[in-house]
Scaffold this motif. Structure first.
Motif, short mmCIF file in Angstrom:
data_model
loop_
_atom_site.label_atom_id
_atom_site.label_comp_id
_atom_site.label_asym_id
_atom_site.label_seq_id
_atom_site.Cartn_x
_atom_site.Cartn_y
_atom_site.Cartn_z
N PHE A 50 -12.00 104.73 25.61
CA PHE A 50 -11.34 103.11 24.83
C PHE A 50 -11.22 102.68 24.42
CE2 PHE A 50 -10.61 102.97 20.41
CZ PHE A 50 -11.51 101.64 19.22
N LEU A 51 -10.60 100.86 24.43
CA LEU A 51 -9.28 100.23 23.81
C LEU A 51 -9.39 100.11 22.58
CD1 LEU A 51 -10.06 97.90 27.34
CD2 LEU A 51 -8.84 100.05 26.68
N PRO A 52 -9.14 100.33 21.54
CA PRO A 52 -8.76 99.64 20.41
C PRO A 52 -8.23 98.19 20.51
CG PRO A 52 -6.89 100.99 21.04
CD PRO A 52 -7.59 101.17 21.79
N ARG A 53 -8.21 97.29 19.06
CA ARG A 53 -8.46 95.72 19.15
C ARG A 53 -7.23 95.68 19.61
NH1 ARG A 53 -12.12 93.12 16.55
NH2 ARG A 53 -12.65 94.68 14.94
N PRO A 90 -4.93 93.56 31.90
CA PRO A 90 -4.87 94.87 32.46
C PRO A 90 -3.85 95.73 32.66
CG PRO A 90 -7.10 93.20 32.79
CD PRO A 90 -6.39 92.63 31.78
N ARG A 91 -3.31 94.50 33.17
CA ARG A 91 -2.02 94.55 34.01
C ARG A 91 -0.59 95.17 32.55
NH1 ARG A 91 1.76 91.52 37.15
NH2 ARG A 91 3.59 92.56 38.24
N ALA A 92 -1.21 94.43 31.43
CA ALA A 92 0.09 95.29 30.86
C ALA A 92 -0.45 96.56 29.81
CB ALA A 92 0.42 94.16 29.10
N ARG A 93 -1.49 96.80 30.29
CA ARG A 93 -2.24 97.85 29.52
C ARG A 93 -1.81 99.02 30.42
NH1 ARG A 93 -7.37 95.33 27.56
NH2 ARG A 93 -8.64 96.54 29.80
N THR A 122 1.25 99.45 31.90
CA THR A 122 2.71 100.06 31.76
C THR A 122 2.55 100.75 31.17
OG1 THR A 122 2.91 98.66 29.49
CG2 THR A 122 3.57 97.37 31.33
N PRO A 123 4.14 101.76 31.35
CA PRO A 123 3.76 103.37 30.77
C PRO A 123 4.20 103.66 29.58
CG PRO A 123 5.75 102.33 32.99
CD PRO A 123 5.31 101.26 32.35
N ALA A 124 4.89 103.17 28.89
CA ALA A 124 4.47 103.02 27.15
C ALA A 124 2.95 102.83 26.95
CB ALA A 124 5.46 102.13 26.47
N ILE A 125 2.55 101.73 26.96
CA ILE A 125 1.29 101.28 26.72
C ILE A 125 0.42 102.12 26.94
CG2 ILE A 125 -0.54 99.70 26.95
CD1 ILE A 125 1.29 98.40 25.00
N ARG A 126 0.24 102.64 28.68
CA ARG A 126 -0.37 103.39 28.91
C ARG A 126 -0.55 104.95 28.29
NH1 ARG A 126 -0.03 104.49 35.11
NH2 ARG A 126 1.82 106.34 34.74
N ARG A 127 1.00 105.51 28.62
CA ARG A 127 0.78 107.29 27.53
C ARG A 127 0.16 106.61 26.38
NH1 ARG A 127 6.19 106.66 29.69
NH2 ARG A 127 6.83 106.27 27.95
N ARG A 128 0.28 105.92 26.02
CA ARG A 128 0.02 106.05 24.05
C ARG A 128 -1.69 105.93 24.21
NH1 ARG A 128 0.64 100.94 19.53
NH2 ARG A 128 -0.58 101.34 18.00
N LEU A 129 -2.24 104.67 25.07
CA LEU A 129 -3.51 104.75 25.73
C LEU A 129 -3.92 106.31 25.58
CD1 LEU A 129 -4.44 101.55 26.71
CD2 LEU A 129 -5.57 102.17 24.61
N ASP A 130 -3.24 106.47 26.53
CA ASP A 130 -3.67 107.71 27.28
C ASP A 130 -3.56 109.22 25.90
OD1 ASP A 130 -3.39 107.28 29.69
OD2 ASP A 130 -1.90 108.43 30.07
N THR A 134 -10.42 113.32 32.66
CA THR A 134 -10.05 113.24 33.89
C THR A 134 -9.15 112.33 34.06
OG1 THR A 134 -10.30 113.66 36.19
CG2 THR A 134 -11.58 111.64 35.30
N VAL A 135 -7.98 112.68 35.13
CA VAL A 135 -6.44 111.80 35.33
C VAL A 135 -7.42 111.45 36.82
CG1 VAL A 135 -4.71 111.58 35.43
CG2 VAL A 135 -5.52 113.11 33.98
N LEU A 136 -7.25 109.40 36.29
CA LEU A 136 -7.11 109.02 37.79
C LEU A 136 -6.21 107.90 37.58
CD1 LEU A 136 -11.17 107.69 37.60
CD2 LEU A 136 -10.19 109.56 38.84
N GLN A 137 -5.63 108.40 38.90
CA GLN A 137 -4.41 107.62 39.70
C GLN A 137 -3.62 107.04 38.19
OE1 GLN A 137 -6.53 103.31 40.56
NE2 GLN A 137 -5.73 103.85 42.76
N GLY A 138 -3.50 108.38 37.53
CA GLY A 138 -2.39 108.85 36.89
C GLY A 138 -3.03 108.09 35.72
N THR A 139 -3.86 107.99 35.32
CA THR A 139 -3.85 107.54 33.72
C THR A 139 -5.86 107.80 33.51
OG1 THR A 139 -4.09 105.07 34.05
CG2 THR A 139 -5.44 105.60 32.37
N VAL A 140 -5.84 108.57 32.47
CA VAL A 140 -6.48 109.61 31.54
C VAL A 140 -7.81 108.59 31.05
CG1 VAL A 140 -7.23 110.91 29.48
CG2 VAL A 140 -4.93 110.95 30.44
N TRP A 141 -9.03 108.94 32.31
CA TRP A 141 -10.40 108.47 31.44
C TRP A 141 -12.09 109.76 31.04
CZ3 TRP A 141 -11.07 103.34 32.91
CH2 TRP A 141 -10.54 102.94 33.43
#
Ligand SMILES: Cc1ncc(COP(=O)(O)O)c(C=O)c1O
Length: 511
Positions: free
Chosen positions: A430-433, A440-443, A445-453, A474-481
């Motif tokens: 889920f992507l908030p506004r 997608p690239r900016a998403r 970045t580690p800080a954003i990715r952690r927040r989205l995770d 589940t975790v795919l390529q280091g990201t939570v899905w």
């Protein structure tokens, strides 16, 4: 002083407080059996109105079940009430239509009823004489699945408690083939210790390293082959890695392809992997514990092209063929290799003492001794709904999975994991506004990715504890899905919309 031998007969039978015949004598226990089943079915009927799970945590349940066990039997109504209030209430409601991504949701009632019958019959399918009809039924079902795979007359197989055990049997075969028959007596010879290698994709199931460990190779001997964008093993990379290892004096034993990866449901290129296996003399196993179900569907079996070239295949009817746990299976191109890995004969099962020495004993093909009559549920399923009926349910889940993908793609608040959806699993975020405004690239970045995770986990935990729906992260390529897979043939497109709506609502308020 002469010691008196202990009394063998104990107190007179009359003084024993035996349990009532209505619970111990099968001829009189029908009422209890019916009431227990009726109570369970009544619970399953609550679907839609009920929560998927009560939301109780470990501490709650440890307290609930931690008390003393009764020394004396209780009245049946109380037993049933306890069953309802404790077990049923705090069980995952597997019939619920808003369960996604659980590989074994509600089984077909006909199959579950067969399981009760199998338990009452208590045939052991280790030896023909302990389960005559049971053995022949399993032989027939194994042949049916082998025919669907496309194997020839030498093929054989065995039902197991699940895919993990089937994978273990396959790697035992592979090990013995690589080392030769003496491996069974001597283990891994010193000259080969630390030099044997097994290859599997980075998306293979955890039962593969476990099996590699159990057959004595050690998990360091497992080489993880990279996958492409679609989570499929890259056969050229496999070939390169095997060549490199051989140059270094290592010995390739087996390659495991996955047909239906656990996280995304993707299928490795079986035929291309088979060619690499042949080139290097490796055993080729296909772990189709999940994806193998499509073998029953004429519409979708093409997804498993080349399966007949594998030396062995794992298929789990207790996943996507709607059978209750447990029913896994290993199917092999040459039954003699399976027997060579497991055959043994204790004195109490000597064939030369039997009336018909040619009777087939499944314990020669498995690590199990006593084995439940697992095949009965599949056999009764097929008797009742036919192989076409079974295929139609697989097809229905495939249709629903396509609907899920379309619905996700139509909603801008969702990002779908970019691998092709080949079976019934679709991973989403889920992507908030605020996140939608980022590239997608900016998403990533580690800080954003952690927040989205954190947000995905918040959504998943909220839906789980409120009991609205169930799906795992589940975790795919280091990201939570969020893994939304369709395995419940009762799910409807409305349920899919409802869950996506709820994810959006919880995600929007929690981000
Ligand atoms: C691809 C794959 N292989 C093997 C297994 C293990 O199956 P089981 O849990 O029946 O042992 C699973 C389970 O999810 C799986 O997804």
């Amino acid at each position: 002083m002469k010691r008196r031998a202990p009394r063998r007969d104990g107190p007179p039978a009359k003084s024993l407080r035996l349990p009532p015949a209505s619970l111990t004598d099968p001829a009189r226990a029908g009422r209890f059996v019916h009431r227990l089943i009726a109570t369970t079915l009544a619970h399953l009927k609550k679907d839609g109105r009920a929560r998927v799970y009560s939301g109780a945590g470990v501490r709650d349940l440890a307290r609930l079940f931690g008390g003393p066990l009764p020394e004396r039997g209780r009245p049946v109504p109380r037993v049933l009430a306890e069953f309802r209030d404790r077990i049923l209430r705090h069980s995952l409601q597997t019939s619920h239509r808003r369960i996604f991504g659980l590989l074994h949701p509600i089984p077909l009632p006909v199959a579950a009823a067969a399981e009760t019958a199998a338990a009452l019959l208590n045939q052991s399918t280790d030896a023909w004489k302990a389960g005559p009809a049971a053995t022949q039924v399993e032989v027939r079902l194994v042949r049916w699945l082998n025919d669907r795979i496309g194997y020839g007359p030498q093929a054989f197989g065995v039902f197991t408690s699940g895919g993990g055990v089937a994978n273990l049997l396959a790697l035992k075969m592979a090990r013995d083939r690589a080392i030769g028959g003496r491996a069974r007596r001597q283990g891994i010879p010193r000259r080969l210790a630390g030099r044997l290698r097994v290859y599997a994709s980075a998306q293979s199931h955890f039962s593969i390293p476990r099996a590699v460990d159990l057959v004595g190779l050690g998990t360091d001997s497992l080489v993880l082959v990279p996958v492409d964008r679609d989570m499929k093993m890259i056969p050229d990379r496999l070939d390169e890695m095997v060549r490199r290892d051989r140059r270094r004096g290592l010995v390739p034993v087996a390659v495991v392809a996955t047909a239906g990866t656990t996280s995304t449901g993707n299928i490795d290129p079986i035929r291309a992997i088979a060619a690499v296996a042949r080139r290097h003399g490796m055993h080729h196993h296909v772990d189709a514990a999940y994806g193998g179900a499509v073998i029953v569907s004429d519409r979708h079996r093409g997804l498993l092209r080349g399966l007949e070239t594998a030396d062995s295949v794992t298929i789990d009817p207790h996943k996507w063929l709607f059978q209750p746990i447990s029913l896994g299976g290993l199917f092999v191109r040459d039954g003699r290799a399976l027997a060579a890995a497991f055959r043994t004969e204790p004195d109490y099962l000597r064939k030369d003492l039997e009336r018909e020495a040619g009777r087939l004993d499944f314990y020669h093909y498995s690590l199990e001794g006593s084995r439940p009559f697992r095949g009965l549920k599949l056999w009764l399923t097929i008797q009742a709904i036919g192989t076409e009926g079974l295929a139609s349910l697989v097809d229905r889940t495939m249709v629903l999975a396509s609907a899920l993908v379309r619905k996700v793609e139509r909603r801008p608040a969702f990002e779908r994991y970019p691998a092709a959806v080949e079976t019934t699993t679709c991973c989403v975020r889920f992507l908030p506004r605020w996140a939608r405004r980022l590239s997608p690239r900016a998403r990533r970045t580690p800080a954003i990715r952690r927040r989205l995770d954190r947000l995905q986990l918040h959504i998943q935990h909220t839906l789980e504890t409120t009991g609205y729906a169930w799906f795992p992260p589940t975790v795919l390529q280091g990201t939570v899905w969020l893994r939304l897979g369709i395995f419940n043939y009762l799910t409807t497109p409305t349920d899919i919309e409802a869950v996506l709506d709820r994810i959006e609502r919880v995600g929007s308020s929690g981000g």
